[in-house]
Write a protein that holds these residues in place. Sequence first.
Motif, PDB file in Angstrom:
ATOM      1  N   VAL A 204      -5.345   1.020  19.901  1.00 11.56           N
ATOM      2  CA  VAL A 204      -4.252   0.456  20.696  1.00 11.56           C
ATOM      3  C   VAL A 204      -4.374  -1.063  20.772  1.00 11.56           C
ATOM      4  O   VAL A 204      -3.402  -1.807  20.572  1.00 11.56           O
ATOM      5  N   LEU A 205      -5.590  -1.548  21.062  1.00  9.75           N
ATOM      6  CA  LEU A 205      -5.799  -2.998  21.144  1.00  9.75           C
ATOM      7  C   LEU A 205      -5.528  -3.674  19.807  1.00  9.75           C
ATOM      8  O   LEU A 205      -4.901  -4.739  19.744  1.00  9.75           O
ATOM      9  N   GLU A 206      -5.992  -3.049  18.736  1.00 10.06           N
ATOM     10  CA  GLU A 206      -5.779  -3.617  17.394  1.00 10.06           C
ATOM     11  C   GLU A 206      -4.306  -3.622  17.038  1.00 10.06           C
ATOM     12  O   GLU A 206      -3.794  -4.580  16.445  1.00 10.06           O
ATOM     13  N   SER A 207      -3.598  -2.537  17.402  1.00 10.28           N
ATOM     14  CA  SER A 207      -2.186  -2.423  17.044  1.00 10.28           C
ATOM     15  C   SER A 207      -1.353  -3.527  17.679  1.00 10.28           C
ATOM     16  O   SER A 207      -0.482  -4.114  17.032  1.00 10.28           O
ATOM     17  N   VAL A 208      -1.617  -3.826  18.970  1.00  7.15           N
ATOM     18  CA  VAL A 208      -0.827  -4.828  19.676  1.00  7.15           C
ATOM     19  C   VAL A 208      -1.004  -6.204  19.037  1.00  7.15           C
ATOM     20  O   VAL A 208      -0.034  -6.881  18.678  1.00  7.15           O
ATOM     21  N   GLY A 209      -2.261  -6.621  18.881  1.00 10.29           N
ATOM     22  CA  GLY A 209      -2.523  -7.951  18.309  1.00 10.29           C
ATOM     23  C   GLY A 209      -2.104  -8.058  16.856  1.00 10.29           C
ATOM     24  O   GLY A 209      -1.478  -9.050  16.453  1.00 10.29           O
ATOM     25  N   PHE A 210      -2.436  -7.026  16.075  1.00  7.21           N
ATOM     26  CA  PHE A 210      -2.158  -7.076  14.642  1.00  7.21           C
ATOM     27  C   PHE A 210      -0.661  -7.011  14.360  1.00  7.21           C
ATOM     28  O   PHE A 210      -0.179  -7.595  13.390  1.00  7.21           O
ATOM     29  N   HIS A 211       0.085  -6.287  15.217  1.00  5.37           N
ATOM     30  CA  HIS A 211       1.531  -6.168  15.015  1.00  5.37           C
ATOM     31  C   HIS A 211       2.214  -7.539  15.102  1.00  5.37           C
ATOM     32  O   HIS A 211       3.040  -7.884  14.251  1.00  5.37           O
ATOM     33  N   PHE A 212       1.870  -8.324  16.122  1.00  2.00           N
ATOM     34  CA  PHE A 212       2.502  -9.638  16.281  1.00  2.00           C
ATOM     35  C   PHE A 212       2.088 -10.585  15.149  1.00  2.00           C
ATOM     36  O   PHE A 212       2.885 -11.405  14.686  1.00  2.00           O
ATOM     37  N   LEU A 213       0.835 -10.448  14.690  1.00  2.00           N
ATOM     38  CA  LEU A 213       0.380 -11.281  13.580  1.00  2.00           C
ATOM     39  C   LEU A 213       1.145 -10.941  12.305  1.00  2.00           C
ATOM     40  O   LEU A 213       1.624 -11.834  11.589  1.00  2.00           O
ATOM     41  N   LEU A 214       1.300  -9.641  12.016  1.00  2.00           N
ATOM     42  CA  LEU A 214       2.027  -9.222  10.821  1.00  2.00           C
ATOM     43  C   LEU A 214       3.515  -9.549  10.935  1.00  2.00           C
ATOM     44  O   LEU A 214       4.158  -9.904   9.946  1.00  2.00           O
ATOM     45  N   HIS A 215       4.063  -9.439  12.146  1.00  2.00           N
ATOM     46  CA  HIS A 215       5.490  -9.674  12.333  1.00  2.00           C
ATOM     47  C   HIS A 215       5.880 -11.106  11.990  1.00  2.00           C
ATOM     48  O   HIS A 215       6.978 -11.369  11.471  1.00  2.00           O
ATOM     49  N   SER A 216       4.973 -12.039  12.259  1.00  2.34           N
ATOM     50  CA  SER A 216       5.256 -13.434  11.929  1.00  2.34           C
ATOM     51  C   SER A 216       5.268 -13.666  10.427  1.00  2.34           C
ATOM     52  O   SER A 216       5.853 -14.634   9.942  1.00  2.34           O
ATOM     53  N   TRP A 217       4.609 -12.766   9.686  1.00  2.00           N
ATOM     54  CA  TRP A 217       4.559 -12.897   8.227  1.00  2.00           C
ATOM     55  C   TRP A 217       5.634 -12.043   7.563  1.00  2.00           C
ATOM     56  O   TRP A 217       6.379 -12.507   6.700  1.00  2.00           O
ATOM     57  N   SER A 218       5.743 -10.758   7.987  1.00  2.00           N
ATOM     58  CA  SER A 218       6.746  -9.856   7.400  1.00  2.00           C
ATOM     59  C   SER A 218       7.093  -8.780   8.424  1.00  2.00           C
ATOM     60  O   SER A 218       6.265  -7.899   8.693  1.00  2.00           O
ATOM     61  N   PRO A 219       8.294  -8.799   8.988  1.00  2.00           N
ATOM     62  CA  PRO A 219       8.691  -7.776   9.961  1.00  2.00           C
ATOM     63  C   PRO A 219       8.621  -6.358   9.391  1.00  2.00           C
ATOM     64  O   PRO A 219       8.233  -5.423  10.096  1.00  2.00           O
ATOM     65  N   LEU A 220       8.973  -6.200   8.104  1.00  2.00           N
ATOM     66  CA  LEU A 220       8.948  -4.872   7.497  1.00  2.00           C
ATOM     67  C   LEU A 220       7.527  -4.317   7.445  1.00  2.00           C
ATOM     68  O   LEU A 220       7.283  -3.157   7.817  1.00  2.00           O
ATOM     69  N   VAL A 221       6.575  -5.137   6.979  1.00  2.00           N
ATOM     70  CA  VAL A 221       5.176  -4.709   6.916  1.00  2.00           C
ATOM     71  C   VAL A 221       4.653  -4.398   8.314  1.00  2.00           C
ATOM     72  O   VAL A 221       3.895  -3.437   8.522  1.00  2.00           O
ATOM     73  N   ALA A 222       5.070  -5.196   9.316  1.00  2.00           N
ATOM     74  CA  ALA A 222       4.638  -4.977  10.700  1.00  2.00           C
ATOM     75  C   ALA A 222       5.117  -3.621  11.207  1.00  2.00           C
ATOM     76  O   ALA A 222       4.374  -2.902  11.880  1.00  2.00           O
ATOM     77  N   ILE A 223       6.355  -3.264  10.879  1.00  2.00           N
ATOM     78  CA  ILE A 223       6.897  -1.982  11.320  1.00  2.00           C
ATOM     79  C   ILE A 223       6.170  -0.824  10.639  1.00  2.00           C
ATOM     80  O   ILE A 223       5.825   0.181  11.280  1.00  2.00           O
ATOM     81  N   ILE A 224       5.905  -0.951   9.334  1.00  3.71           N
ATOM     82  CA  ILE A 224       5.180   0.092   8.606  1.00  3.71           C
ATOM     83  C   ILE A 224       3.785   0.286   9.199  1.00  3.71           C
ATOM     84  O   ILE A 224       3.339   1.420   9.431  1.00  3.71           O
ATOM     85  N   ALA A 225       3.093  -0.823   9.475  1.00  2.59           N
ATOM     86  CA  ALA A 225       1.756  -0.746  10.059  1.00  2.59           C
ATOM     87  C   ALA A 225       1.799  -0.105  11.448  1.00  2.59           C
ATOM     88  O   ALA A 225       0.918   0.687  11.808  1.00  2.59           O
ATOM     89  N   LEU A 226       2.834  -0.434  12.226  1.00  2.13           N
ATOM     90  CA  LEU A 226       2.970   0.138  13.570  1.00  2.13           C
ATOM     91  C   LEU A 226       3.179   1.647  13.496  1.00  2.13           C
ATOM     92  O   LEU A 226       2.568   2.409  14.266  1.00  2.13           O
ATOM     93  N   VAL A 227       4.024   2.101  12.563  1.00  2.00           N
ATOM     94  CA  VAL A 227       4.268   3.535  12.399  1.00  2.00           C
ATOM     95  C   VAL A 227       2.974   4.259  12.016  1.00  2.00           C
ATOM     96  O   VAL A 227       2.650   5.326  12.560  1.00  2.00           O
ATOM     97  N   LEU A 228       2.208   3.682  11.097  1.00  2.00           N
ATOM     98  CA  LEU A 228       0.942   4.283  10.683  1.00  2.00           C
ATOM     99  C   LEU A 228      -0.046   4.345  11.840  1.00  2.00           C
ATOM    100  O   LEU A 228      -0.771   5.332  12.015  1.00  2.00           O
ATOM    101  N   ASN A 229      -0.073   3.291  12.667  1.00  2.00           N
ATOM    102  CA  ASN A 229      -0.984   3.276  13.811  1.00  2.00           C
ATOM    103  C   ASN A 229      -0.587   4.314  14.852  1.00  2.00           C
ATOM    104  O   ASN A 229      -1.447   4.957  15.464  1.00  2.00           O
ATOM    105  N   VAL A 230       0.712   4.481  15.085  1.00  2.00           N
ATOM    106  CA  VAL A 230       1.175   5.493  16.032  1.00  2.00           C
ATOM    107  C   VAL A 230       0.811   6.894  15.522  1.00  2.00           C
ATOM    108  O   VAL A 230       0.358   7.760  16.293  1.00  2.00           O
ATOM    109  N   TYR A 231       0.984   7.121  14.214  1.00  2.00           N
ATOM    110  CA  TYR A 231       0.618   8.405  13.617  1.00  2.00           C
ATOM    111  C   TYR A 231      -0.881   8.668  13.802  1.00  2.00           C
ATOM    112  O   TYR A 231      -1.299   9.789  14.152  1.00  2.00           O
ATOM    113  N   THR A 232      -1.698   7.636  13.580  1.00  2.00           N
ATOM    114  CA  THR A 232      -3.143   7.771  13.751  1.00  2.00           C
ATOM    115  C   THR A 232      -3.496   8.052  15.210  1.00  2.00           C
ATOM    116  O   THR A 232      -4.389   8.850  15.502  1.00  2.00           O
ATOM    117  N   LEU A 233      -2.796   7.393  16.130  1.00  2.00           N
ATOM    118  CA  LEU A 233      -3.017   7.626  17.555  1.00  2.00           C
ATOM    119  C   LEU A 233      -2.729   9.083  17.917  1.00  2.00           C
ATOM    120  O   LEU A 233      -3.522   9.736  18.620  1.00  2.00           O
TER     121      LEU A 233
END
Length: 350
Positions: A204-233
């Motif tokens: 959860v902690l990694e997802s929050v910080g990493f999501h905003f970092l990825l979003h600044s680079w690529s919103p699409l990649v950030a969303i994909i990573a968020l979906v994968l993290n939710v699935y893992t959760l």
Amino acid sequence: MTLLKNKWLWFSFILTLVVCSNFLIYRLESLGPPPTGMALGSLFDFIITIPLLVYFFIIRKRYSLKYILPVMIAGYGVAVLVIPHQLLSAYSFVKYILLAGEAAFFLLELYVVIQLLARIPAIVQSYRKSESEIPTFSYRMKQAWDQHLKPSRAQEIFFSDVKMYYYSLVSWHRKPATLDERMYTCHKKSGTITLCVMLIHALVLESVGFHFLLHSWSPLVAIIALVLNVYTLLFFLAEIQAIRHCTIMITDRHLYLQVGIMKQLIVPLEEIKEIHPYDGPETITKEESKHIFDAVLIDFFKEKPQFEVEFYHPIEASFIYGFKKKVTKAHLRLDEPQKFYQALTNKIQM
């Protein structure tokens, strides 16, 4: 083990040779301009030769042939990076052929999923009416599932997801079954649940910080990573609940071994040769592990099994997403080892 290492060594060597030779032929000026048709030969290497290597070294006898198509598409992606654009443009039709194949495969998979969804009401009705030797969700639902669907990898994957969503989202308002003389827990004296909770917290902690970092680079990649993290959760939550709800059970006919949502083994009592205290090494070889069903829960440190159960004949164990293997032994570690040992010994001697 040596054969396995040699296989990967040869695969890596041939793959490197194919990729590097194609890369250098377009980059070394001393070789002069590439001859006419060279791009077609390189395309052949990337979308035919490399997938064949993957098939013979990795996929054959282990995975479905359907994985070849994604490998071919990935090979084309590498070809785009290696072959100069002016040479590759003459063969642009190749990508459309690959994409059409992938689209056809996706539509076939979608059709299978639709067929599964159409049978869900009947499966749920059979589940509610079913009377299983084991009254837990996993076994009752599997029994209902098999009544309406033919075995296939697609339905096994779908069933694995159904179990995960049930245990992660639905099972929290249900208390684990009251223990009786058939049921034996294996999580109360281990750190398995604590470990899963720690992994969830870190995720959860990694997802929050990493999501905003990825979003600044690529919103699409950030969303994909968020979906994968939710699935893992959801996976970790399901693992906790499945461990709590699905105990090891001994009935008049079977020994039921389920380890979270990851793996399961049902052993007819007449197939059990013997149960004895485990006196083997703490670490077993990879070759030996192929024939052993490891029912010892994960922990901060790998615990040594208390018992080894041997079978007369190989028995098929089921794993998440439809993977299976034949096993001749099972390793167990329980909260009440002596009580379990005496109960199983009595059953197999009857």
